[in-house]
Design an enzyme around this catalytic site. Structure first.
Site, PDB file in Angstrom:
ATOM      1  N   HIS A   1     -19.343 -18.756 -31.546  1.00  0.00           N
ATOM      2  CA  HIS A   1     -20.403 -17.735 -31.634  1.00  0.00           C
ATOM      3  C   HIS A   1     -19.887 -16.341 -31.969  1.00  0.00           C
ATOM      4  CE1 HIS A   1     -20.346 -15.447 -27.686  1.00  0.00           C
ATOM      5  NE2 HIS A   1     -19.562 -16.465 -27.345  1.00  0.00           N
TER       6      HIS A   1
ATOM      7  N   THR B   1     -14.083 -19.406 -23.321  1.00  0.00           N
ATOM      8  CA  THR B   1     -13.655 -19.311 -21.921  1.00  0.00           C
ATOM      9  C   THR B   1     -13.008 -20.615 -21.468  1.00  0.00           C
ATOM     10  OG1 THR B   1     -15.426 -17.743 -21.435  1.00  0.00           O
ATOM     11  CG2 THR B   1     -14.494 -18.923 -19.562  1.00  0.00           C
TER      12      THR B   1
ATOM     13  N   ASN C   1     -11.195  -7.387 -27.271  1.00  0.00           N
ATOM     14  CA  ASN C   1     -12.639  -7.375 -27.487  1.00  0.00           C
ATOM     15  C   ASN C   1     -13.276  -6.015 -27.243  1.00  0.00           C
ATOM     16  OD1 ASN C   1     -11.625  -8.559 -24.899  1.00  0.00           O
ATOM     17  ND2 ASN C   1     -13.712  -8.137 -24.248  1.00  0.00           N
TER      18      ASN C   1
ATOM     19  N   THR D   1     -19.460 -36.159 -23.069  1.00  0.00           N
ATOM     20  CA  THR D   1     -20.061 -36.564 -24.341  1.00  0.00           C
ATOM     21  C   THR D   1     -20.015 -35.416 -25.340  1.00  0.00           C
ATOM     22  OG1 THR D   1     -21.442 -38.175 -23.238  1.00  0.00           O
ATOM     23  CG2 THR D   1     -22.184 -37.443 -25.407  1.00  0.00           C
TER      24      THR D   1
ATOM     25  N   CYS E   1     -19.621  -8.191 -20.480  1.00  0.00           N
ATOM     26  CA  CYS E   1     -19.505  -8.904 -19.210  1.00  0.00           C
ATOM     27  C   CYS E   1     -19.429  -7.949 -18.039  1.00  0.00           C
ATOM     28  CB  CYS E   1     -18.266  -9.795 -19.209  1.00  0.00           C
ATOM     29  SG  CYS E   1     -18.045 -10.674 -20.749  1.00  0.00           S
TER      30      CYS E   1
HETATM   31  C1  PLP Z   1     -16.071 -13.723 -26.170  1.00  0.00           C
HETATM   32  C2  PLP Z   1     -14.657 -13.823 -25.724  1.00  0.00           C
HETATM   33  C3  PLP Z   1     -14.228 -14.865 -24.885  1.00  0.00           C
HETATM   34  C4  PLP Z   1     -15.169 -15.869 -24.302  1.00  0.00           C
HETATM   35  O1  PLP Z   1     -15.671 -16.784 -25.254  1.00  0.00           O
HETATM   36  P1  PLP Z   1     -17.025 -17.569 -24.899  1.00  0.00           P
HETATM   37  O2  PLP Z   1     -17.156 -18.608 -25.945  1.00  0.00           O
HETATM   38  O3  PLP Z   1     -18.121 -16.550 -24.947  1.00  0.00           O
HETATM   39  O4  PLP Z   1     -16.829 -18.146 -23.533  1.00  0.00           O
HETATM   40  C5  PLP Z   1     -12.891 -14.930 -24.551  1.00  0.00           C
HETATM   41  N1  PLP Z   1     -12.020 -14.030 -25.016  1.00  0.00           N
HETATM   42  C6  PLP Z   1     -12.381 -13.024 -25.833  1.00  0.00           C
HETATM   43  C7  PLP Z   1     -11.352 -12.068 -26.342  1.00  0.00           C
HETATM   44  C8  PLP Z   1     -13.713 -12.883 -26.204  1.00  0.00           C
HETATM   45  O5  PLP Z   1     -14.077 -11.871 -27.002  1.00  0.00           O
END
Ligand code: PLP
Length: 389
Positions: free
Chosen positions: A201, A72, A151, A237, A325
């Protein structure tokens, strides 16, 4: 109960080798990577090694990698950073109608600041038309941002075609590759992108660490001011353990990518095949072949995705309805609506995203459970179709 995780587009478990590599950076190797003494240098070296590992995965130079606190944040930095830097040149930004909220809510914010946004439509499979992009670019366009893979439905966009169209007109190109990095081959040079976001992640690394690829020479205004970390573009940091984890996840992804793709693809095809043979009144959403290897997304007629999700959870299967989300709200997904799926059908959306920890047996067990859950819900449904499924 034996729980099965089928929601890898939301997050993935940290790979045991990644965890093992990270642990010392919480204890003996706790130095601040900006300190000049040996504790600091030990941390600094580890961060730079991770930068090289990630650059190798992307076919980039390590000096083109900026670590961030999430995917994000990388998306925000890309859009707001380019917008702020280029606003004297123009105020028009082009994106797609099906972006993740990390992009969609950022572009909405930029509109409030006075930028002009164009949201490219997608076809029934969730793909933008590169010719449409070509016609949308104006003298004022400063940036195009189109996600690499979606996603919710897993559709992969024609990024290389789109970026070359943007470049013909001297416009910068960003892609949100959070769903693809570590899951399919992502090469910044063959994609032809100037900026690219990713997140650890989503490919067996830790949460709370991401990165932005910033092609050499691309100007960017920082979002977070403070120290001179990340060349002054992202102060704060350094998250040494997290970055070490991201680097290790990148190394493993590079080594295992072909097997990962093959494994997920085989499970995906097995799942789609079982559903097509056993489930009635449903639609596979997204592109049939141009999709993430582990992604299956469907809309099931006459029932509601959230209920399916909760019943499946009770049976031990974790998947998602639309995007994690937006669960909790009953708004149909903006992605499915943009693909022209009618709102009633979009309510019945279910996303199954497979990962390297899933097996053939998981898929078979899941199909069995889904059929039972759909039958049970349709029996209760006011929109029920006679004859069940
Ligand atoms: C998960 C996701 C994000 C956000 O990433 P985070 O590290 O969870 O903030 C942004 N874009 C897409 C397409 C995602 O699948």
């Amino acid at each position: 109960m034996n729980r099965v995780f089928l929601d890898h587009a939301a997050t993935t478990p940290v790979h045991p080798k990644v965890l093992e590599t990270m642990i010392p950076y919480f204890s003996q190797k706790f130095g601040n990577a900006s300190s000049l003494h040996s504790f600091g240098q030990e941390a600094y070296q580890a961060v730079e090694k991770a930068r090289e590992s990630l650059a190798r995965l992307l076919n980039a130079d390590s000096r083109e990698i900026l670590f961030t606190g999430s995917g994000t944040e990388a998306d925000n930095l890309a859009l707001r950073g380019v917008a702020a830097k280029m606003k004297a040149r123009g105020n028009h930004i082009i994106t797609s109608a099906i972006e993740h909220h990390a992009i969609g809510h950022t572009t909405a914010y930029l509109e409030k600041l006075g930028f002009q946004l164009t949201y490219l439509p997608v076809n029934q499979y969730g793909q933008v038309d590169p010719e449409n992009l070509r016609q949308t670019i104006t003298e004022n366009t400063i940036l195009v941002s189109i996600m690499h893979a979606n996603n919710e439905v897993g559709t992969i966009q024609p990024i290389a075609e789109c970026s070359s169209i943007a470049h013909e007109r001297g416009v910068l190109f960003h892609t949100d590759a959070v769903q693809t990095v570590g899951n399919i081959a992502v090469d910044v040079k063959s994609l032809g992108v100037d900026l690219l976001s990713l997140s650890a992640h989503k490919f067996y690394g830790p949460k709370g660490v991401g990165a932005l690829y910033l092609r050499k020479g691309v100007p960017l205004e920082p979002l977070i001011l403070g120290g001179s970390q990340e060349r002054g573009i992202r102060a704060g940091t350094t998250n040494v353990a997290g970055i070490v984890g991201l680097g290790r996840a990148a190394e493993i992804a590079l080594a295992e990518l072909p097997q990962r793709v093959q494994h997920n693809h085989a499970l995906r095809e097995q799942l789609i095949d079982r559903l097509e043979r056993n489930l009635s009144d449903f639609q596979l959403t997204g592109h049939r072949s141009e999709r993430l290897p582990g992604s299956v997304s469907i809309c099931v007629q006459y029932i509601e995705g959230e209920s399916m999700l909760l019943y499946l959870d009770q049976e031990g299967f974790a998947c998602s309805s639309g995007s994690a989300c937006t669960s909790g709200s009953l708004e149909p997904s903006h992605v499915l609506l943009a693909m022209g799926i009618e709102p009633g059908l979009a309510q019945g959306s279910l996303r199954i995203s497979l990962g390297h920890d899933n097996s053939v047996e998981n898929v078979n067990d899941f199909c069995r459970a889904l059929l039972v859950v759909v039958e049970r819900l349709r029996a209760m449904s006011p929109f029920k179709k006679k004859g069940g499924f």
